[in-house]
Design a protein around this motif. Structure first.
Motif, PDB file in Angstrom:
ATOM      1  N   ASP A 197       0.760  -1.177  -0.071  1.00  0.00           N
ATOM      2  CA  ASP A 197      -0.134   0.062   0.064  1.00  0.00           C
ATOM      3  C   ASP A 197       0.834   1.200   0.034  1.00  0.00           C
ATOM      4  OD1 ASP A 197      -2.030   1.585   0.078  1.00  0.00           O
ATOM      5  OD2 ASP A 197      -2.767   1.505   2.095  1.00  0.00           O
ATOM      6  N   GLY A 198       0.480   2.212  -0.897  1.00  0.00           N
ATOM      7  CA  GLY A 198       1.293   3.403  -1.082  1.00  0.00           C
ATOM      8  C   GLY A 198       2.641   3.313  -1.737  1.00  0.00           C
ATOM      9  N   ALA A 199       3.009   1.998  -2.277  1.00  0.00           N
ATOM     10  CA  ALA A 199       4.412   1.823  -2.896  1.00  0.00           C
ATOM     11  C   ALA A 199       4.339   2.687  -4.127  1.00  0.00           C
ATOM     12  CB  ALA A 199       4.602   0.368  -2.957  1.00  0.00           C
ATOM     13  N   THR A 200       5.583   2.965  -4.795  1.00  0.00           N
ATOM     14  CA  THR A 200       5.708   3.093  -6.048  1.00  0.00           C
ATOM     15  C   THR A 200       6.010   2.004  -6.816  1.00  0.00           C
ATOM     16  OG1 THR A 200       6.586   5.329  -5.163  1.00  0.00           O
ATOM     17  CG2 THR A 200       6.942   4.731  -7.619  1.00  0.00           C
ATOM     18  N   ILE A 201       5.608   1.672  -8.190  1.00  0.00           N
ATOM     19  CA  ILE A 201       5.518   0.670  -8.825  1.00  0.00           C
ATOM     20  C   ILE A 201       5.839   0.897 -10.367  1.00  0.00           C
ATOM     21  CG2 ILE A 201       4.400  -1.767  -9.665  1.00  0.00           C
ATOM     22  CD1 ILE A 201       2.683  -1.510  -6.981  1.00  0.00           C
ATOM     23  N   TYR A 223      -6.033  -4.683  -9.336  1.00  0.00           N
ATOM     24  CA  TYR A 223      -5.719  -5.582  -8.120  1.00  0.00           C
ATOM     25  C   TYR A 223      -5.499  -4.522  -6.844  1.00  0.00           C
ATOM     26  CZ  TYR A 223      -2.591  -8.259  -4.684  1.00  0.00           C
ATOM     27  OH  TYR A 223      -2.360  -8.907  -3.641  1.00  0.00           O
ATOM     28  N   PHE A 224      -4.867  -3.256  -7.086  1.00  0.00           N
ATOM     29  CA  PHE A 224      -4.945  -2.306  -6.025  1.00  0.00           C
ATOM     30  C   PHE A 224      -6.239  -1.949  -5.415  1.00  0.00           C
ATOM     31  CE2 PHE A 224      -0.464  -1.649  -4.572  1.00  0.00           C
ATOM     32  CZ  PHE A 224       0.027  -2.344  -5.341  1.00  0.00           C
ATOM     33  N   LYS A 225      -6.875  -1.760  -6.705  1.00  0.00           N
ATOM     34  CA  LYS A 225      -8.431  -1.171  -6.319  1.00  0.00           C
ATOM     35  C   LYS A 225      -9.248  -2.350  -5.433  1.00  0.00           C
ATOM     36  CE  LYS A 225     -12.119   0.482  -9.060  1.00  0.00           C
ATOM     37  NZ  LYS A 225     -12.203   1.862  -8.341  1.00  0.00           N
ATOM     38  N   ALA A 226      -9.010  -3.630  -5.915  1.00  0.00           N
ATOM     39  CA  ALA A 226      -9.942  -4.729  -5.270  1.00  0.00           C
ATOM     40  C   ALA A 226      -9.426  -4.619  -3.807  1.00  0.00           C
ATOM     41  CB  ALA A 226      -9.465  -6.103  -5.938  1.00  0.00           C
ATOM     42  N   ASN A 227      -8.072  -4.546  -3.524  1.00  0.00           N
ATOM     43  CA  ASN A 227      -7.536  -4.574  -2.276  1.00  0.00           C
ATOM     44  C   ASN A 227      -7.667  -3.342  -1.461  1.00  0.00           C
ATOM     45  OD1 ASN A 227      -6.589  -7.580  -1.968  1.00  0.00           O
ATOM     46  ND2 ASN A 227      -5.799  -6.897  -3.777  1.00  0.00           N
ATOM     47  N   MET A 271      -5.879  -0.526  -1.815  1.00  0.00           N
ATOM     48  CA  MET A 271      -4.828  -0.044  -1.610  1.00  0.00           C
ATOM     49  C   MET A 271      -4.369   1.056  -2.523  1.00  0.00           C
ATOM     50  SD  MET A 271      -2.511  -3.183  -0.812  1.00  0.00           S
ATOM     51  CE  MET A 271      -2.434  -3.899  -2.337  1.00  0.00           C
ATOM     52  N   ALA A 272      -3.368   1.935  -2.485  1.00  0.00           N
ATOM     53  CA  ALA A 272      -2.990   3.108  -3.161  1.00  0.00           C
ATOM     54  C   ALA A 272      -1.798   2.716  -3.867  1.00  0.00           C
ATOM     55  CB  ALA A 272      -3.060   4.343  -2.627  1.00  0.00           C
ATOM     56  N   TYR A 273      -1.270   3.317  -4.906  1.00  0.00           N
ATOM     57  CA  TYR A 273       0.135   3.062  -5.437  1.00  0.00           C
ATOM     58  C   TYR A 273       0.222   4.046  -6.394  1.00  0.00           C
ATOM     59  CZ  TYR A 273      -1.663   1.364  -9.908  1.00  0.00           C
ATOM     60  OH  TYR A 273      -2.501   1.374 -11.121  1.00  0.00           O
TER      61      TYR A 273
END
Ligand code: ATP
Ligand code: ATP
Ligand code: MG
Ligand code: MG
Lengths: 262, 316, 484, 418, 262
Positions: B120-124, B139-143, B145-147
């Protein structure tokens, strides 16, 4: 400045034939809605030497530029050497190769040598073989007294020499008629004489010439006729002596007083 | 009619990656090698009789499908995911799957992350123009989380960013991750997270609407897979074509029945395809298998007989 | 009132004073320093700032450059060498990558046994350019051609060129040198033939292809000669249509047939093997050679007094200049095939060249238009008065002068275009800057090398572009002198 | 013109189509028109046939589908659930942001470098020459990559700021963090937030922003009025009142009042988890692109400025000096007004180039319109024809707007001559 | 060209006072190591009209440009109207607003109208109210006979008109001294007269003038003194009649024979 013409002139060849070289009838020209040339009527015979004078903006340049169709006239007729100037390109080409023109600012081609300037048109327009064109060119360069400059570029010559090259360039097309538009007015005084001498020589050989100039000495020496224009009209024409000594119209008088008094 | 065109041209135009070690990459002399490249070679061998008659057209993530649909390439063997919309809306036909993949994440060990759920919050870093971009967003939306995405246009650039620490995680297909990690100077300092967030069936694709050509490509692929299943390798193929009594092998190698004629090829098409760089297993082992620097295990890509998903349709 | 004043004593100098030396602060290094570095408080501060900037740069980058390694097989080896030589933790540049991949950067994936071919093509290019670029400077021309000859032949020997071709190159280059001393304009024939020759050297294949292409204009010229006496209109149409028909209809077939009769083939090299500077230079040269004529046509069209022709030219030019080159490259790679008849499929390099050509032609047209506008009206009038028709006047009078005036602009357009060839990386071609460097970095031994490839490629681009811009400045100066 | 007796028009003959000057140009134009139309028809026809063969159509409907991808830097709210259209708008705004910032900065750099190149300080002039030549002769793409690389390779990663003895520290009183991903800068926060104006489509403007803009515009008008007043006084009495402090007050005091009223303050970014949060993280892609475009275009502008100043002949400044004008006044009243005429047209075409060059954003992953509409959207939907046509249209419109502005300017400042 | 001065000149106001306007002592100037001006000594009294002549490159322009500090001298003293020219900016400003200068190429400001050209310096240097500055400007434009051109731009005027504007522009600062650097040499012959007439009128009003010119007619008509320079030195000075009829030095003779013979 009338003292520029010094040597006595041989008028023996300067006879005027009856053949008509240029015939302008009722010619009008407009720039937009500005009426530059109004009802011009002018007949020039073969061998005639005509000087056109007149105040600035009176349409002198425009008139002679109409004669080889650098400008289009809008009404009336211009017939040069029997060919009517219309929009027909063939006629225009024919007329242009019969009529030589010398400009105030010489308009030599700076990227070509003097010789190339002179042979360009004969080779590409008249389709003369190069060898022959160069011979002719040298002959005319000799006539204007600068054969030794043949391989120089125009930029390396003085104004007077440039103008003489311009004359030689026109002559190389062996035109029947020569037009001069203030050929000396961009020159320094010393150079004027060189060019006028060349022109006088031409006149002596009987070339048909129309010359816009304010060199009254020249006009008196060689012209058969002086034409005075004002506001796009021919105001007065006469043979030179009469014209200078005994002008008829008020305008001419005024003009002459300015020119000669200066 | 692509088949006729290819034959007339005498050369197969094959769309490949501009440079992904193990799958398709030119060496310093411009010779292409890799897992996808061998598919091209097999098809060229089957159709033209010469595996070297391939013109490799490097395509970027952005240009690949257009290259195919505009006819610039005859076949696209460029680790592309088979998805619904690509198959339908993009007017492609996937001819099969040569690698079952899934999207994963790679992070530095010292980041202390062990699961993708902790990102969560990572730069990818992601490569633009791929399905990974979409999967990641989903994936991040479903979980919940932000990125922060860093969109990179080539694989090499993406690695560079990751190595310089400009992103916390690098995401792409697990195979790609492995390949990338293998090439690092310090592979032990990077880990691939256990989560596989998507199904990425990668396979060659051809233009929609040319079923003949699709068949050629599809069955060439199956021939490679089937060859492994039946134990046909580039070593023993000559011998087997003479001695094998297995009717399926005989049909495959053109000893009996002329299957080739049905797809517009000659009898020996499959034999040549297999000879080009070996059967599926050989190709896998040579390019990306455990013996190579990339070191991928067969996993899902094992034969169905070994518990994997590689399953060639019957040659009959 | 007296107007001659007592003060106006007549004065005559009988001895002239000799020139004296200037006072000390007006001469030498003192004066130079005072005038150039410390001529006021502001300037002094600026000087100090400037020195600081230079010092900062040098102190930060000097050790990196000083610790250069030229000989190593991989990045790790490089690092090892640096650590050994300059101690643990020392930074250093690893130029070994350039040394190892030099050929790849220069020739891309061109077959190594044929490296001599692009080299020869490049050398002959200078011969083709000499009569155009250095037409009026025999001294410079001699130096350029001499260096080219020596370098080209030397390199060809080093690259293992076949003896027959070495002789060919030697004959052409030395012959060119001799001709250029006698009469440069003769070399123009070579300049005209060169494009086809260059294409043949680079791509190889049968020589009959280029020859048959050349036959087109020859046929057109014959048609014109034959038909001209009959009707000039028919002659012009025939001269235009016959080459087109020939190219579309028979040229290919004729080339094949001729090849069957007499084979004139050298090994063919496909476009996808082009890369690195070879690709950049090929695209650049082809772009300039094609965009110049197109630019001239566009410029003439834009100055035409025919409304339709003028508007079309304006629309085209403004459209091309209004979109980024990269968008046009995407058109080349993604869309061009849509616009062509179904089934046509031609080389991506060719497509890129077309787009680059269109792009620089639009800029070129504006440059040339400037040159045309700078010509005094009198030149046109004099040409008219001599009876030259439009095309003759353009060809003999107007264009030679206008082009000369525009050369600096043309050169800077070319510099821009040459720099822009790096953008082909975005359509999957191996330009030297990004794709090639990425490809180098994709190999295990050079993974992680960052600055060296960029600096190297940048340096080469700088050399070429700076050279060109210096050339155009030289030309500007010379033109300024020529024009009185 | 009514009295003109037109020459008897010769009857029309077909050969006049070629030999008569009036008809010839018409003939030629008709031929050109036919050829161009044929070419256009050919291209369109090919396209239609190709599309049909592929079973595709030409349809912008995809713009309203869900985009599905994220964009790192969004000037207006955007999520992966938004449409491709909104993604394209975000891209367009990103293009505009980097272009406008680039133009402003490049102008500054260019003017300083251009003037410095003319400086009589040898060292400065040389340094500027090196700068100009280096940037003009090396591809822009390389500069973008190098600047980007400087950021990623040399700046510390965010977690270097972590811990009690961090390897890196924030600058400007702990308000700005330069990292290898982004530059974290503080955001502005308000204690008395007046709420926002909703323009629909999730585009909002804070009332405070609007208030500031209005106050600044108002201040600018008042400043102009002060200037006009000073001019009047000068015209009447000859001496010009000093107004700079009034202008300064007008420009700053109301803003300061607003700041106090809204309780405006900086909110410094703070390292949370992987990244800085609480502030604004400006992507390095943007910064690198902006910096590279600035320096690259600045080099070209420097040359333009230099040429512009050189174009004003020395005689002009000498004449001004001879009249007793001081160097500063001479610059303002004589040199600059003339130099600007020479400078501005090429300057604007540099702006155009900068705008077009910003499409290289693709190299650093900055999502401009090329990255969204012409990149990811194109790729996800496979609508290359539509996307590229639309994208080129956008660039074209932007260029036309800029060059229209230039033409207006040119015609206004043209020197009057005989 | 001596015939350009036609009308009789009223010399009644042209008296020279004893006050010193410009005092140059022992002045030297170098360009780099090139010694342009050598030991110049020159005193000009209020109301004097001095013509400087000499071959090209002799340092005439440099000399008068030193007088209003467009060039810096390196040794010696220049005192203008009691103010010594040093590096002191205030002094330079004071001197420059007392000394008007007219250049060979006019150097009008092309972006300003004729009127604005004339009012610029009074408004910004002398701090004169605009109204008043414009009135003064119109007065001087009338004096140079072109009040009707006030709202045109310099580019729209002929050379002679432009030079007259340049003179008016200088006069608007109401200088005590006027410097002219070949004010007519870039003009066509007809325009020279206009400008010379204007200058003669100024002379008649008693303006202190230093004029670099080769117009010998002008020199004879208005100058109190003619200074001949060569190689950066004053070679001869004398009152005009003597100077022209009876030159003392060989150089002067040679120079005059070239100029007048022309
Ligand atoms: N292209 C043009 N468009 C509009 N008006 C023109 C054009 N050329 C000339 N004129 C006007 O036509 C008139 C005649 O011009 P022309 O050049 O024939 O005069 P001119 O008698 O030769 O004068 P000059 O002695 O100054 O050469 C002038 O008033 C001029 O302003
Ligand atoms: N800025 C300069 N730097 C170096 N030398 C100069 C400079 N200006 C003038 N000179 C030289 O100083 C000498 C005197 O120049 P000046 O212009 O005063 O001559 P002049 O007498 O006015 O000549 P002219 O009649 O040609 O105007 C000339 O030899 C000239 O080349
Ligand atoms: Mg005229
Ligand atoms: Mg001088």
């Amino acid at each position: 400045m009338s003292d520029t013409i010094t040597r006595p002139i041989d008028r023996s060849h300067m006879q005027v034939s009856d053949e008509v070289a240029i015939d302008i009838r009722n010619m009008n020209k407009w720039y937009g809605s500005f009426h530059v040339l109004r009802d011009i009527d002018l007949t020039v015979h073969r061998g005639e030497r005509i000087v056109i004078a007149g105040p600035s903006g009176s349409g002198k340049s425009t008139l002679i530029r109409c004669i080889n169709r650098l400008e289009e006239h809008q009404s009336g007729h211009i017939v040069v050497d029997g060919i009517e100037l219309t929009n027909d390109i063939k006629n225009i080409d024919k007329v242009r190769s019969e009529v030589g023109m010398v400009f105030q600012h010489f308009n030599l081609f700076p990227h070509l040598t003097v010789l190339e300037n002179c042979t360009l048109a004969p080779i590409w327009v008249r389709k003369v073989p190069r060898r022959q064109a160069e011979e002719t060119a040298m002959r005319f360069l000799e006539k204007v007294k600068i054969p030794e400059q043949a391989s120089k570029y125009p930029g390396q010559l003085s104004g007077g020499q440039q103008q003489r090259v311009a004359i030689a360039r026109s002559l190389c097309m062996q035109p029947k008629i020569m037009l001069f538009d203030e050929p000396t007015s961009a020159l320094d005084p010393e150079m004027i004489k060189e060019v006028l001498d060349t022109m006088i020589e031409l006149a002596e050989e009987g070339m048909t010439m129309i010359c816009v100039t304010h060199e009254m000495g020249f006009a008196q020496a060689v012209a058969n006729r002086v034409i005075f224009m004002d506001q796009g009209q021919i105001v007065e024409q006469n043979e030179p002596r009469e014209f200078f000594n005994n002008p008829k119209s008020e305008r001419t008088k005024l003009f002459l007083s300015q020119i000669l008094g200066h | 009619d692509t088949l006729a065109d290819v034959k007339a041209r005498g050369e197969l135009n094959c769309g490949v990656n501009t440079g992904l070690v193990g799958f398709a990459a030119p060496d310093a002399n411009g010779n292409w090698t890799g897992f996808d490249v061998d598919i091209c070679k097999a098809v060229a061998a089957a159709v033209l009789g010469d595996p070297s008659k391939v013109k490799y057209v490097p395509t970027t993530g952005q240009t690949r499908f257009t290259a195919l649909s505009s006819g610039e390439v005859d076949i696209l063997a460029r680790n592309s995911t088979w998805t619904f919309s690509r198959d339908t809306d993009l007017k492609l036909d996937f001819v099969g799957v040569n690698y079952y993949d899934g999207q994963g994440f790679m992070v530095r060990k010292d980041l202390g992350v062990t699961s993708a759920k902790e990102l969560d919050g990572a730069t990818i870093c992601i490569q633009t123009g791929t399905t990974t971009e979409l999967n990641l967003a989903d994936y991040f939306k479903a979980n919940n989380m932000a990125y922060q995405p860093v969109n990179i246009d080539s694989n090499a650039e993406g690695e560079q960013q990751y190595m310089a620490g400009a992103c916390d995680a690098y995401t792409t297909d697990a195979s790609g991750l492995a390949a990338t990690r293998a090439a690092f100077a310090d592979p032990e300092n990077h880990i691939i997270l256990p989560e596989i967030i998507s199904k990425e069936p990668l396979g060659p694709a051809v233009r929609h609407g040319d079923s003949n050509w699709g068949d050629v490509a599809r069955w060439t692929l199956y021939a490679l897979i089937a060859a492994e299943e039946y134990g046909i390798t580039s070593k023993n193929i000559e011998e087997l074509s003479k001695s094998s009594q297995n009717p399926e092998v005989q049909r495959l190698l053109g000893v009996t029945d002329d299957l080739g004629a049905m797809i517009g090829l000659d009898k020996d098409w499959a034999k040549r395809a297999i000879l080009a760089s070996g059967n599926y297993g050989e190709i896998f082992a040579a390019n990306i298998g455990e013996q190579t620097p990339i070191g991928l295990a067969r996993g899902l890509n094992a034969q169905w007989t070994q518990g994997g998903l590689m399953y060639a349709m019957p040659f009959r | 009132m007296s107007d001659t004043h007592a003060q106006t004593v007549p004065f005559v100098r009988d001895t002239m004073l000799p020139a004296a030396e200037p006072p000390i602060r007006e001469a030498g290094a003192v004066r130079w320093l005072r005038e150039n570095l410390f001529s006021g408080p502001v300037n002094t501060v600026l000087t100090i700032l400037g020195v600081l900037v230079v010092w900062f740069l040098v102190s930060h980058f000097w050790d990196w450059f000083a610790h250069s390694v030229w000989n190593a097989g991989s990045l790790s080896e490089c690092r090892q060498i640096i650590a050994e030589r300059w101690g643990e933790g020392a930074r250093g540049a690893c130029w070994a990558v350039i040394r190892e991949r030099w050929n790849q950067y220069t020739y891309g994936f061109y077959p190594s046994e044929l490296y001599w071919r692009p080299t020869m093509a490049f050398g002959l290019l200078f011969l083709a350019l000499a009569p155009v670029l250095f037409s009026e400077a025999p001294g410079i021309r001699r130096i350029v051609l001499g260096t080219t000859t020596v370098l080209t032949l030397g390199l060809m020997v080093a690259l293992g060129a076949p003896a027959a071709w070495l002789v060919f190159a030697a004959v052409v280059l030395i012959g060119g040198l001799v001709i250029s001393e006698r009469q440069v304009s003769l070399l123009l024939v070579f300049s005209i033939l060169y494009p086809l020759m260059g294409v043949w050297f680079l791509w190889g294949g049968s020589a009959w292809g280029p020859i048959m292409v050349l036959v087109g204009p020859v046929l057109g010229w014959i048609a014109w000669r034959v038909l001209h006496p009959v009707s000039s209109l028919v002659a012009i149409i025939a001269a235009l249509v016959i080459p087109l028909l020939w190219w579309i209809g028979y040229a290919g077939e004729a080339a094949r047939d001729a090849e069957g009769i007499l084979s004139l083939s050298i090994p063919a090299v496909a476009s996808d093997r082009f890369g690195g500077f070879l690709l950049s230079i090929t695209i650049g040269i082809a772009g300039i050679a094609l965009s110049l004529p197109l630019g001239i046509v566009l410029a003439l069209a834009r100055r035409s007094d025919m409304f339709l022709v003028k508007s079309l030219a304006v629309i085209f030019i403004e459209f091309i200049r209004g979109v980024p080159l990269i968008a046009l490259l995407f058109v080349a790679s993604l869309l061009l095939n849509y616009f062509l008849p179904p089934g046509t499929n031609f080389d991506i390099i060719l497509r890129v060249i077309i787009m680059v050509t269109l792009f620089s032609a639009a800029y070129m047209a504006e440059v040339i238009r400037g040159g045309l506008a700078a010509l005094p009206k009198g030149q046109y009038e004099a040409a008219d008065a001599l009876g030259l028709d439009y095309w003759k006047a353009q060809r003999l009078i107007v264009l030679p002068q206008a082009l000369k005036i525009s050369i600096p602009g043309i050169v800077s357009t070319f510099i821009g275009m040459f720099k822009d060839t790096t953008l082909v990386t975005f359509v999957g071609l191996y330009d030297p800057l990004k794709s090639m460097s990425d490809a180098v970095r994709a190999s295990t031994s050079w993974k992680g090398i960052y600055w060296e490839p960029y600096i190297f490629v940048g340096f080469i681009f700088f050399l070429i572009c700076f050279g060109m811009s210096r050339y155009s400045m030289y030309l500007e100066r010379r033109l300024a002198r020529d024009h009185r | 013109m009514t009295d003109m007796s037109a020459p008897a028009n010769p009857p029309f003959r077909p050969s006049m189509l070629i030999y008569d000057r009036r008809y010839r140009s018409m003939t030629f134009q008709v031929i050109v028109f036919i050829l161009v139309m044929a070419l256009a028809w050919w291209l369109v026809n090919n396209t239609i046939r190709n599309l049909a063969a592929l079973g595709k159509d030409f349809n912008f409907g995809f713009l309203w589908q869900r985009a599905g991808y994220d964009i790192p830097q969004t000037p207006i709210p955007y999520t992966s659930d938004d449409t491709h259209f909104r993604a394209a708008v975000v891209g367009l705004l990103n293009t505009l942001i980097v272009s406008i910032l680039g133009c402003i900065a490049a102008t500054f750099v260019g003017i300083i470098a251009g003037v410095a190149r003319l400086s009589n300080n040898w060292l400065i002039a040389r340094l500027m020459t090196v700068y100009v030549e280096a940037f003009r002769n090396v591809p822009l793409l390389l500069w973008i990559l190098i600047v980007f690389a400087v950021f990623t390779e040399i700046m510390p990663p965010p977690n270097a700021f972590r811990g009690d003895d961090p390897a890196a520290s924030m600058i400007l009183f702990d308000h700005v963090a330069l990292t290898n991903r982004y530059t974290a800068i503080p955001t502005l926060a308000m204690t008395n937030d007046p709420g926002s104006l909703d323009l629909g489509a999730r585009i909002t403007f804070n009332w405070a922003t609007i208030a500031f803009v209005l106050v600044l515009i108002g201040g600018w008008f008042v400043r102009r009025m002060i200037g006009a007043w000073a001019q009047r006084v000068q015209d009447q009495t000859g001496s010009r009142p000093t107004t700079w402090w009034m202008s300064l007050a007008v420009m700053t005091v109301p803003s300061l009042l607003l700041i106090w009223f809204f309780g405006l303050h900086f909110e410094a970014p703070e390292l949370r988890g992987f990244n800085f949060a609480g502030g604004l993280n400006v992507q390095n892609g943007l910064v690198a692109l902006w910096l590279a475009l600035t320096l690259y275009t600045g080099a070209f502008i420097a040359e333009i400025v230099r040429a512009g100043i050189l174009a004003v002949s020395r005689g002009q400044s000498e004449a001004a000096f001879a009249l007793g004008l001081r160097p500063g006044r001479t610059m303002n009243l004589v040199i600059l007004p003339q130099a600007l005429r020479v400078i501005i047209p090429p300057l604007i075409s540099q702006y155009l180039n900068l705008m077009k060059n910003s499409s290289l954003a693709i190299a650093v992953g900055y999502m401009d319109i090329k990255g969204t509409l012409g990149g990811t959207t194109l790729n996800q939907t496979g609508r290359e024809l539509e996307s590229i046509v639309l994208m080129m249209g956008v660039y074209l419109v932007l260029s036309l707007i800029i060059s229209a502005g230039m033409n207006v300017f040119n015609s206004r400042v043209k020197l009057k001559e005989r």
